[in-house]
Write a protein that holds these residues in place. Structure first.
Motif, PDB file in Angstrom:
ATOM      1  N   MET A   1     -19.447  77.949 -12.342  1.00  0.00           N
ATOM      2  CA  MET A   1     -18.476  76.900 -12.673  1.00  0.00           C
ATOM      3  C   MET A   1     -18.397  75.852 -11.557  1.00  0.00           C
ATOM      4  SD  MET A   1     -16.440  75.774 -14.938  1.00  0.00           S
ATOM      5  CE  MET A   1     -15.094  74.602 -15.110  1.00  0.00           C
ATOM      6  N   THR A   2     -18.420  76.315 -10.296  1.00  0.00           N
ATOM      7  CA  THR A   2     -18.355  75.395  -9.164  1.00  0.00           C
ATOM      8  C   THR A   2     -19.555  74.467  -9.142  1.00  0.00           C
ATOM      9  OG1 THR A   2     -17.126  77.032  -7.863  1.00  0.00           O
ATOM     10  CG2 THR A   2     -18.175  75.245  -6.668  1.00  0.00           C
ATOM     11  N   LYS A   3     -20.736  75.021  -9.415  1.00  0.00           N
ATOM     12  CA  LYS A   3     -21.953  74.214  -9.399  1.00  0.00           C
ATOM     13  C   LYS A   3     -21.979  73.232 -10.569  1.00  0.00           C
ATOM     14  CE  LYS A   3     -24.639  77.657  -6.880  1.00  0.00           C
ATOM     15  NZ  LYS A   3     -25.778  78.614  -6.917  1.00  0.00           N
ATOM     16  N   PHE A   4     -21.441  73.658 -11.712  1.00  0.00           N
ATOM     17  CA  PHE A   4     -21.382  72.746 -12.857  1.00  0.00           C
ATOM     18  C   PHE A   4     -20.419  71.600 -12.568  1.00  0.00           C
ATOM     19  CE2 PHE A   4     -19.831  71.497 -17.123  1.00  0.00           C
ATOM     20  CZ  PHE A   4     -21.052  71.073 -17.651  1.00  0.00           C
ATOM     21  N   LEU A   5     -19.288  71.902 -11.915  1.00  0.00           N
ATOM     22  CA  LEU A   5     -18.347  70.857 -11.518  1.00  0.00           C
ATOM     23  C   LEU A   5     -19.006  69.906 -10.534  1.00  0.00           C
ATOM     24  CD1 LEU A   5     -15.528  69.586 -11.464  1.00  0.00           C
ATOM     25  CD2 LEU A   5     -14.892  71.258  -9.711  1.00  0.00           C
ATOM     26  N   SER A   6     -19.791  70.450  -9.609  1.00  0.00           N
ATOM     27  CA  SER A   6     -20.524  69.611  -8.661  1.00  0.00           C
ATOM     28  C   SER A   6     -21.456  68.661  -9.399  1.00  0.00           C
ATOM     29  CB  SER A   6     -21.321  70.492  -7.698  1.00  0.00           C
ATOM     30  OG  SER A   6     -22.214  69.722  -6.915  1.00  0.00           O
ATOM     31  N   PHE A   7     -22.184  69.171 -10.394  1.00  0.00           N
ATOM     32  CA  PHE A   7     -23.095  68.323 -11.170  1.00  0.00           C
ATOM     33  C   PHE A   7     -22.327  67.225 -11.899  1.00  0.00           C
ATOM     34  CE2 PHE A   7     -25.170  67.513 -15.315  1.00  0.00           C
ATOM     35  CZ  PHE A   7     -26.300  66.869 -14.852  1.00  0.00           C
ATOM     36  N   LEU A   8     -21.180  67.562 -12.474  1.00  0.00           N
ATOM     37  CA  LEU A   8     -20.378  66.548 -13.167  1.00  0.00           C
ATOM     38  C   LEU A   8     -19.900  65.466 -12.200  1.00  0.00           C
ATOM     39  CD1 LEU A   8     -18.184  68.696 -15.598  1.00  0.00           C
ATOM     40  CD2 LEU A   8     -20.192  67.315 -16.159  1.00  0.00           C
ATOM     41  N   LEU A   9     -19.467  65.870 -11.013  1.00  0.00           N
ATOM     42  CA  LEU A   9     -18.991  64.897 -10.035  1.00  0.00           C
ATOM     43  C   LEU A   9     -20.136  64.035  -9.510  1.00  0.00           C
ATOM     44  CD1 LEU A   9     -16.399  67.010  -8.014  1.00  0.00           C
ATOM     45  CD2 LEU A   9     -15.934  65.182  -9.650  1.00  0.00           C
ATOM     46  N   MET A  10     -21.292  64.658  -9.260  1.00  0.00           N
ATOM     47  CA  MET A  10     -22.453  63.870  -8.839  1.00  0.00           C
ATOM     48  C   MET A  10     -22.862  62.895  -9.930  1.00  0.00           C
ATOM     49  SD  MET A  10     -24.994  66.471  -6.846  1.00  0.00           S
ATOM     50  CE  MET A  10     -24.403  67.539  -5.548  1.00  0.00           C
ATOM     51  N   GLY A  11     -22.788  63.356 -11.171  1.00  0.00           N
ATOM     52  CA  GLY A  11     -23.103  62.463 -12.286  1.00  0.00           C
ATOM     53  C   GLY A  11     -22.148  61.297 -12.355  1.00  0.00           C
TER      54      GLY A  11
END
Length: 225
Positions: A1-11
């Motif tokens: 979940m943390t890594k997916f949130l990171s991807f969303l924020l980077m996006g």
């Protein structure tokens, strides 16, 4: 979940950077985006601002995904302890590892995480350049030896150099908000890690760390736009 949130924020950063900033990456190597999947070390040269995540504008979505899921990066503990900047950086980059500015157990812990299953990223100057071209203590900017410690632990894969044109025209250290509608400039270069190490080792009789530091400093002078 943390890594997916990171991807969303980077996006989100990538989309906003496209909306508010101009610029195209300039490739110095024959190997370009198709080789990013093999990158195991990212070296960011010419550190000038905490807003450097804007350079994610130049990354293809596939590499953004890899960075969100695989990157580890050393971060100054004094920066990560800041309520706003530290929280944002740790959310954007869950792989950021706090270190002191000394060769102590925090650096050894970070090095123990370096391997070819992750992407290691580093800003090898270790501090930010101010408007006068010096660091916050008034000392000249130069590459420190940490990047050589990392390279000593990697025997294959590719290394991505990102030579920043600087962000003082967007945000200087100490300023809180960035200026919009400016141009981002960067030169990019992919090199083979094993070939790089062999080339550097052939250049002189000094030790490996000194050779790498000299090479990186020469790259700062030669390839920063």
């Amino acid at each position: 979940m943390t890594k997916f949130l990171s991807f969303l924020l980077m996006g989100l950063v990538k989309v906003l950077a496209h909306m508010f900033y101009r610029g195209q990456p300039n490739w110095l190597s024959k190997e370009q985006e198709s080789s990013l999947k093999d990158v195991r070390l990212v070296v960011f040269l010419n550190h000038t601002s905490l807003f450097e995540p804007l350079f994610i504008r130049f990354a293809p979505w596939s590499f953004v995904w890899l960075i969100a899921h695989k990157v580890i990066v050393p971060g100054a503990d004094v920066t990560l302890d800041r309520p706003l900047a530290g929280t944002l950086l740790k959310t954007l980059l869950p792989g950021v590892i706090p270190i002191t500015r000394k060769a102590d157990e925090s650096w050894e812990h970070f090095l123990s995480l370096v391997n070819t299953d992750v992407i290691t990223a580093i800003l090898p100057e270790g501090r930010m350049k101010r408007r006068n071209g010096l660091d916050k203590d008034g000392k000249p900017m130069s590459v420190r030896g940490g990047v050589a410690d990392i390279l000593a632990r990697l025997d294959n894969g590719k290394m991505l150099f990102l030579y920043s044109g600087g962000l003082h025209h967007i945000q200087c250290p100490g300023e809180k908000l960035p200026r919009l509608f400016k141009t981002l400039t960067a030169n990019l270069q992919i090199v083979d890690i094993q070939a790089y190490k062999q080339t550097v080792n052939q250049r002189s009789e000094v030790n490996f760390k000194a050779k790498v530091m000299a090479d990186m400093n020469a790259r700062l002078d030669a390839f920063v736009p």
